[in-house]
Scaffold this active site. Structure first.
Site, PDB file in Angstrom:
ATOM      1  N   ASN A   1       1.911  -1.776  -7.050  1.00  7.36           N
ATOM      2  CA  ASN A   1       3.216  -1.900  -6.202  1.00  7.36           C
ATOM      3  C   ASN A   1       3.086  -2.152  -4.768  1.00  7.36           C
ATOM      4  OD1 ASN A   1       5.579  -1.242  -4.923  1.00  7.36           O
ATOM      5  ND2 ASN A   1       5.586   0.826  -5.287  1.00  7.36           N
ATOM      6  N   TRP A   2       3.141  -3.296  -4.348  1.00 13.72           N
ATOM      7  CA  TRP A   2       2.963  -4.032  -3.235  1.00 13.72           C
ATOM      8  C   TRP A   2       3.950  -3.538  -1.948  1.00 13.72           C
ATOM      9  CZ3 TRP A   2       1.495  -9.790  -4.533  1.00 13.72           C
ATOM     10  CH2 TRP A   2       0.179  -9.865  -5.257  1.00 13.72           C
ATOM     11  N   LYS A   3       5.022  -2.863  -2.454  1.00 13.07           N
ATOM     12  CA  LYS A   3       5.941  -2.252  -1.462  1.00 13.07           C
ATOM     13  C   LYS A   3       6.518  -3.387  -0.443  1.00 13.07           C
ATOM     14  CE  LYS A   3       4.384   2.343  -2.139  1.00 13.07           C
ATOM     15  NZ  LYS A   3       3.728   3.777  -1.617  1.00 13.07           N
TER      16      LYS A   3
ATOM     17  N   HIS B   1      11.778   4.659  -7.758  1.00  9.64           N
ATOM     18  CA  HIS B   1      10.635   5.180  -6.866  1.00  9.64           C
ATOM     19  C   HIS B   1      11.266   6.283  -5.819  1.00  9.64           C
ATOM     20  CE1 HIS B   1       7.323   4.986  -4.023  1.00  9.64           C
ATOM     21  NE2 HIS B   1       6.455   4.544  -4.981  1.00  9.64           N
TER      22      HIS B   1
ATOM     23  N   GLU C   1      10.486   6.551  -2.844  1.00 11.27           N
ATOM     24  CA  GLU C   1      11.033   5.850  -1.521  1.00 11.27           C
ATOM     25  C   GLU C   1      12.474   5.391  -1.488  1.00 11.27           C
ATOM     26  OE1 GLU C   1       7.530   3.309  -1.305  1.00 11.27           O
ATOM     27  OE2 GLU C   1       6.351   4.989  -0.732  1.00 11.27           O
TER      28      GLU C   1
ATOM     29  N   GLU D   1       4.639  10.523  -9.820  1.00 11.28           N
ATOM     30  CA  GLU D   1       4.320  10.163  -8.438  1.00 11.28           C
ATOM     31  C   GLU D   1       4.593  11.433  -7.567  1.00 11.28           C
ATOM     32  OE1 GLU D   1       3.316   5.848  -7.744  1.00 11.28           O
ATOM     33  OE2 GLU D   1       5.334   6.335  -7.128  1.00 11.28           O
TER      34      GLU D   1
ATOM     35  N   GLY E   1       0.895   7.690  -0.309  1.00 12.40           N
ATOM     36  CA  GLY E   1       0.431   7.108   0.901  1.00 12.40           C
ATOM     37  C   GLY E   1      -0.266   8.246   2.212  1.00 12.40           C
TER      38      GLY E   1
ATOM     39  N   SER F   1      -2.056   7.872  -3.866  1.00 13.97           N
ATOM     40  CA  SER F   1      -3.372   7.764  -3.525  1.00 13.97           C
ATOM     41  C   SER F   1      -4.385   7.494  -4.391  1.00 13.97           C
ATOM     42  CB  SER F   1      -3.502   9.083  -2.239  1.00 13.97           C
ATOM     43  OG  SER F   1      -2.775   9.084  -1.277  1.00 13.97           O
TER      44      SER F   1
ATOM     45  N   GLY G   1      -0.262   2.028  -4.626  1.00 12.46           N
ATOM     46  CA  GLY G   1       0.144   1.315  -3.660  1.00 12.46           C
ATOM     47  C   GLY G   1      -0.827   0.802  -2.941  1.00 12.46           C
ATOM     48  N   GLY G   2      -1.135   1.629  -2.104  1.00  9.44           N
ATOM     49  CA  GLY G   2      -1.983   0.950  -0.568  1.00  9.44           C
ATOM     50  C   GLY G   2      -3.203   0.248  -1.351  1.00  9.44           C
TER      51      GLY G   2
HETATM   52  P1  13P Z   1      -0.362   4.968  -2.630  1.00  8.66           P
HETATM   53  O1  13P Z   1      -1.260   4.284  -3.753  1.00  8.66           O
HETATM   54  O2  13P Z   1      -0.342   4.099  -1.356  1.00  8.66           O
HETATM   55  O3  13P Z   1      -0.424   6.500  -2.276  1.00  8.66           O
HETATM   56  O4  13P Z   1       1.161   4.532  -3.237  1.00  8.66           O
HETATM   57  C1  13P Z   1       1.570   5.210  -4.292  1.00  8.66           C
HETATM   58  C2  13P Z   1       2.996   4.452  -4.691  1.00  8.66           C
HETATM   59  O5  13P Z   1       3.897   4.939  -4.173  1.00  8.66           O
HETATM   60  C3  13P Z   1       2.932   3.492  -5.956  1.00  8.66           C
HETATM   61  O6  13P Z   1       4.142   3.301  -6.361  1.00  8.66           O
END
Ligand code: 13P
Length: 255
Positions: free
Chosen positions: A10-12, A95, A97, A167, A173, A212, A233-234
């Protein structure tokens, strides 16, 4: 029941089109391990370009959100038809977020999940408790509510094809991942909730862990029997790190 592991990046809200193209190309240039399904979810602005780069590769394309209507006066929204037209196979729905910053509710998540299936997209529905809910020992209640709401009205066949991602919000994050056994326990609970809808279908549903996940801790999760992959994510913004996470799941398949 052998469920094929799935690892999704997920590149956000990251990457210009040029950066997204470079990242997608770096992933497809790599030797991808067998036995794991892969997908990346770039921002909307890069979907068309990344689609062209992924063509013919083993990497699937996904979007990070969508609206449930097909078309109309919904300024700023993107429809499932538009995503399918670009070659998307997956769409992330609910998600945390989006729940936190953009007013996503259990009800809108359910509508989006149903609409995704209508247009042959696989929804990746995210659930997870916030830190204060975890501290108040509300994890099971919150997760049960979110999963029941998101899956309401899905057929057994849709349930089997659904992807869920656990999640925990406090792990996203933050560098503070859940432990493998902790994530495995909650994902086991999610499967029990699904089994109440349809026991046979629930054995096919893939349930990922996200929060994470890194190359260093992936083995912690890939060894757990209930966890069917990762939503990253990251670490998915770096092709080398993403590949290392994928390899972590490939080792489980071979083990
Ligand atoms: P991180 O891997 O950066 O913690 O993000 C997880 C995430 O929200 C994937 O959708």
């Amino acid at each position: 029941m052998a469920r094929i592991p799935l690892v999704v990046g997920n590149w956000k809200m990251h990457t210009t089109v040029a950066e997204a193209r470079a990242l997608a190309a770096a992933i497809t240039r790599s030797v991808l391990p067998a036995g794991v399904e892969l997908a990346v979810c770039p921002p909307f602005t890069a979907l068309a370009d990344v689609a062209r780069i992924l063509e013919g590769s083993a990497v699937g394309l996904g979007a990070q959100d969508m609206f449930w209507e097909v078309a109309g006066a919904f300024t700023g929204e993107v429809s499932p038809v538009m995503l399918a037209d670009l070659g998307c196979r997956y769409v992330i729905v609910g998600h945390s977020e989006r729940r936190q910053h953009f007013g996503e509710t259990d009800e809108s998540v359910a509508r989006k999940a149903r609409a995704a299936f209508v247009h042959k997209l696989t929804p990746i529905v995210c659930v997870g408790e916030r830190l204060e809910e975890r501290d108040a020992r509300q994890t099971e209640r919150v997760i049960t509510r979110q999963v029941e709401a998101a899956t309401a009205g899905l057929s057994a066949e849709q349930l089997a094809h659904l992807v869920l991602a656990y999640e925990p919000v406090w792990a996203i994050g933050t560098g503070r991942a859940a432990t493998g056994p902790e994530a495995n326990r909650v994902i086991g609970l999610i499967r029990t909730v699904l089994a109440a809808h349809d026991s046979a279908a629930s054995k096919h549903t893939r349930i990922l862990y996200g929060g994470s996940v890194t190359a260093d801790n992936v083995a912690e999760f890939s060894q757990q029997p209930e966890i069917d992959g990762a939503l990253v994510g990251g670490a998915s913004l770096d092709a080398r790190k993403f590949l290392a996470i994928i390899s972590g799941y490939a080792r489980r398949t071979l083990a």
